[in-house]
Design a protein around this motif. Structure first.
Motif, PDB file in Angstrom:
ATOM      1  N   CYS A 270      51.435  39.210  45.863  1.00  0.00           N
ATOM      2  CA  CYS A 270      50.117  38.937  45.300  1.00  0.00           C
ATOM      3  C   CYS A 270      49.780  40.031  44.294  1.00  0.00           C
ATOM      4  O   CYS A 270      49.938  41.218  44.592  1.00  0.00           O
ATOM      5  N   VAL A 271      49.343  39.631  43.108  1.00  0.00           N
ATOM      6  CA  VAL A 271      49.024  40.574  42.040  1.00  0.00           C
ATOM      7  C   VAL A 271      47.617  40.293  41.530  1.00  0.00           C
ATOM      8  O   VAL A 271      47.260  39.151  41.263  1.00  0.00           O
ATOM      9  N   CYS A 272      46.830  41.339  41.398  1.00  0.00           N
ATOM     10  CA  CYS A 272      45.473  41.192  40.874  1.00  0.00           C
ATOM     11  C   CYS A 272      45.178  42.343  39.925  1.00  0.00           C
ATOM     12  O   CYS A 272      45.442  43.501  40.252  1.00  0.00           O
ATOM     13  N   PHE A 273      44.652  42.007  38.754  1.00  0.00           N
ATOM     14  CA  PHE A 273      44.310  43.010  37.750  1.00  0.00           C
ATOM     15  C   PHE A 273      42.816  43.014  37.457  1.00  0.00           C
ATOM     16  O   PHE A 273      42.148  41.988  37.553  1.00  0.00           O
ATOM     17  N   LYS A 274      42.328  44.157  37.062  1.00  0.00           N
ATOM     18  CA  LYS A 274      40.986  44.335  36.484  1.00  0.00           C
ATOM     19  C   LYS A 274      39.894  43.688  37.332  1.00  0.00           C
ATOM     20  O   LYS A 274      39.154  42.815  36.881  1.00  0.00           O
ATOM     21  N   SER A 275      39.814  44.116  38.570  1.00  0.00           N
ATOM     22  CA  SER A 275      38.784  43.595  39.463  1.00  0.00           C
ATOM     23  C   SER A 275      38.331  44.704  40.401  1.00  0.00           C
ATOM     24  O   SER A 275      39.129  45.553  40.820  1.00  0.00           O
ATOM     25  N   LYS A 276      37.061  44.687  40.748  1.00  0.00           N
ATOM     26  CA  LYS A 276      36.542  45.628  41.737  1.00  0.00           C
ATOM     27  C   LYS A 276      36.807  45.135  43.159  1.00  0.00           C
ATOM     28  O   LYS A 276      36.571  45.866  44.120  1.00  0.00           O
ATOM     29  N   ASN A 277      37.304  43.892  43.277  1.00  0.00           N
ATOM     30  CA  ASN A 277      37.487  43.282  44.599  1.00  0.00           C
ATOM     31  C   ASN A 277      38.947  42.926  44.869  1.00  0.00           C
ATOM     32  O   ASN A 277      39.240  41.920  45.493  1.00  0.00           O
ATOM     33  N   VAL A 278      39.856  43.770  44.411  1.00  0.00           N
ATOM     34  CA  VAL A 278      41.274  43.434  44.536  1.00  0.00           C
ATOM     35  C   VAL A 278      41.694  43.261  45.990  1.00  0.00           C
ATOM     36  O   VAL A 278      42.468  42.355  46.322  1.00  0.00           O
ATOM     37  N   LEU A 279      41.187  44.093  46.883  1.00  0.00           N
ATOM     38  CA  LEU A 279      41.582  43.993  48.287  1.00  0.00           C
ATOM     39  C   LEU A 279      41.060  42.717  48.923  1.00  0.00           C
ATOM     40  O   LEU A 279      41.796  42.021  49.636  1.00  0.00           O
ATOM     41  N   GLN A 280      39.810  42.397  48.661  1.00  0.00           N
ATOM     42  CA  GLN A 280      39.243  41.176  49.217  1.00  0.00           C
ATOM     43  C   GLN A 280      39.974  39.943  48.705  1.00  0.00           C
ATOM     44  O   GLN A 280      40.204  38.989  49.454  1.00  0.00           O
ATOM     45  N   ILE A 281      40.354  39.954  47.442  1.00  0.00           N
ATOM     46  CA  ILE A 281      41.100  38.834  46.865  1.00  0.00           C
ATOM     47  C   ILE A 281      42.456  38.698  47.539  1.00  0.00           C
ATOM     48  O   ILE A 281      42.886  37.600  47.915  1.00  0.00           O
TER      49      ILE A 281
END
Length: 211
Positions: free
Chosen positions: A179-190
């Motif tokens: 799982c990859v997530c960029f530019k978010s304050k909620n990366v862990l929740q996502i």
């Protein structure tokens, strides 16, 4: 285990705002200790020092990184340094980062280090009298706020320009997800949302179809 000796350029490549273990010019770690510091604590000066150790210079190692990225299928990626600290010529995509992560997670040495949830210690060195104790920054590992039992590790990241980034590797039986997530304050929740929802229910055939 080889010894990495840190140059002045490597030791001084970070500011007080950057993740660092405070490595000094001339300080020596084993390669294994350096890898733990890099992968668990995101120590940016260690990326620089390892780059020089492997390729002789940061520029030469960066070229090697770009070549390897293309081999792994990351065709929209260009590295300008070894650490990921901001550079206008440094870019990637979520898909490309997943391809790079896939290559990393096929390396058993990488997985053994990156899945460490306990405290790691670098003992006193030739330049520092006290031990350095640190843990993995990923909060989905055991004993952390967002603990997820199938999480095998990952890589956290932050710069002012890129914001928060996160790559997570999860495995259950013979199923794997990245799982990859960029530019978010909620990366862990996502990541928690997608991994806890998908990994327990996806079948192997579904995962193969999406690879």
């Amino acid at each position: 285990d080889e010894t990495v000796t840190f140059s002045s350029a490597a030791a001084n490549s970070v500011t007080y705002e950057d993740a660092s273990l405070g490595t000094k010019a001339g300080e020596q770690y084993s390669v294994e200790q350096a890898l733990y510091g890099l992968l668990l604590y995101s120590a940016n000066e260690i990326a620089y020092g390892l780059a020089e150790h492997v390729s002789g210079s940061l520029a030469a190692f960066t070229e090697l990184m770009n070549k390897r990225a293309k081999e792994l299928g990351a065709i929209n990626t260009h590295f300008a340094n070894a650490s990921g600290l901001h550079d206008v010529n440094h870019y990637t995509t979520a898909y490309d980062m997943a391809m790079i992560a896939k290559g990393c997670y096929n390396n058993s040495t990488f997985v053994n280090i990156d899945s460490t949830s306990t405290t790691y210690t670098i003992p006193p060195t030739n330049k520092t009298d006290t031990a350095r104790n640190f843990k993995h920054r990923h909060l989905m590992l055991k004993g952390r706020q967002y603990y997820y039992e199938y999480c095998k590790g990952g890589k956290t990241g932050f710069t002012d320009q890129a914001g928060y980034t996160l790559v997570t590797f999860a495995e259950k039986d013979d199923m794997r997800l990245i799982c990859v997530c960029f530019k978010s304050k909620n990366v862990l929740q996502i990541h928690v949302h997608y991994l806890t929802g998908d990994l327990p229910t996806l079948r192997k055939s579904q995962l193969q179809a999406e690879q």
